[in-house]
Design a protein around this motif. Structure first.
Motif: not given
Length: 121
Positions: A92-121
């Motif tokens: 998990r990345a420490d982004t310093g942001q309040d609650e968001q609809h996405w989760v920021t993660l880091l790969d094994p070398e520290g590159n950021e990527f985000c997992i957005l909220s679920d798809r809505k039908s």
């Protein structure tokens, strides 16, 4: 009239301290396939003949700041996907942001990527 040139998006280059390990990690994380690999580089794609791909190349310097470009992914189940990626070695990345609809993660070398909220039908 000027006609635009035809461009096809082939790949994104990812600088890496250990391209083979990082490329294999992303192949597993994305369920992609390795299409080219040598001692120093590795290329992965969704399918062997499907582009764009990711090409991991070695660089001597380490990552020093936030990425200027990062991918966002929208899963069917955000919570399950975050758990799966964490089990593969993402952090998990420490982004310093309040609650968001996405989760920021880091790969094994520290590159950021985000997992957005679920798809809505």
């Amino acid at each position: 009239m000027i006609r635009p040139m035809a461009l096809q998006w082939e790949q994104i280059i990812v600088d890496s301290a250990d391209p083979i390990a990082l490329g294999r990690w992303w192949a597993e994380a994305l369920h992609w396939v390795v299409v080219d690999e040598s001692e120093e580089i590795i290329e992965i794609r969704p399918e062997p003949n499907q582009m764009p791909g990711l090409l991991f190349v070695p660089v001597p310097e380490g990552k020093t700041s936030k990425n200027r470009l990062h991918p966002d992914f929208r899963p069917d189940d955000q919570k399950a996907e975050v758990a799966r990626l964490l089990s593969l070695g993402a952090r998990r990345a420490d982004t310093g942001q309040d609650e968001q609809h996405w989760v920021t993660l880091l790969d094994p070398e520290g590159n950021e990527f985000c997992i957005l909220s679920d798809r809505k039908s």
